[in-house]
Design an enzyme around this catalytic site. Structure first.
Site, PDB file in Angstrom:
ATOM      1  CG  HIS A  48     100.177  18.660  64.498  1.00  0.00           C
ATOM      2  ND1 HIS A  48      98.818  18.623  64.311  1.00  0.00           N
ATOM      3  CD2 HIS A  48     100.410  19.670  65.377  1.00  0.00           C
ATOM      4  CE1 HIS A  48      98.249  19.558  65.042  1.00  0.00           C
ATOM      5  NE2 HIS A  48      99.196  20.219  65.696  1.00  0.00           N
ATOM      6  CD  GLU A  50      98.986  13.797  61.788  1.00  0.00           C
ATOM      7  OE1 GLU A  50      97.807  13.504  62.000  1.00  0.00           O
ATOM      8  OE2 GLU A  50      99.679  14.461  62.587  1.00  0.00           O
ATOM      9  CB  CYS A  78      94.190  18.636  63.054  1.00  0.00           C
ATOM     10  SG  CYS A  78      95.838  19.136  62.475  1.00  0.00           S
ATOM     11  CB  CYS A  81      97.674  16.744  59.852  1.00  0.00           C
ATOM     12  SG  CYS A  81      98.801  17.336  61.144  1.00  0.00           S
TER      13      CYS A  81
END
EC number: 3.5.4.33
Length: 148
Positions: A48, A50, A78, A81
């Site tokens: 991801h 992040e 999410c 993250c």
């Protein structure tokens, strides 16, 4: 946030879910890292935007704590993250569009309000959200049209 949106567009162009991130040093407002989702290219669900940005920032400053840094994300983080943001002790979280399915800041889980969270950043939502929402909508329309 404009730079995070540019990163999201790069992800879009690579057929990645268009999420972009920048991490900024609070004292001079300089971007130290930028990233975007890279799940498909790396074939790794952990890639991801992040997570990539936090990892790069920690390596860059040789510290696990990012107390003097802010993170700008085009989409509500999410749970994974949000936890990484907490563990790395980022000072402030700015995000664009809410994520009604996977968002873990204000939409669903509300990770930063849970007892599992030991560091809560200052949270600012809705930053250029219409741009982020448009890009997400465009991406998923494109994906659906390639399936048909």
């Amino acid at each position: 946030m404009e730079q995070a949106l540019k990163q999201a567009r790069l992800a879009f162009d690579k057929n990645e879910v268009p999420v972009g991130v920048v991490i900024v040093y609070r004292l001079n407002q300089k971007i130290i890292v930028s990233s975007h989702n890279n799940i498909e290219e790396k074939n790794n669900a952990l890639c991801h935007a992040e997570i990539i940005a936090i990892n790069e920032a920690c390596n860059l400053i040789s510290s696990k704590n990012l107390n003097d840094y802010d993170i700008y994300v085009t989409l509500e983080p999410c749970a994974m993250c949000a936890s990484a943001i907490s563990h790395s002790r980022l000072k402030r979280l700015f995000y664009g569009a809410s994520d009604s399915k996977q968002g873990a800041v204000e939409s669903n889980l509300r990770y930063f309000n849970s007892s599992a969270c030991f560091h809560r950043p200052e949270i600012y939502s809705g930053i250029l959200s219409e741009h982020s929402r448009f890009l997400m909508k465009e991406f998923f329309q494109k994906m659906r049209s390639t399936i048909d």
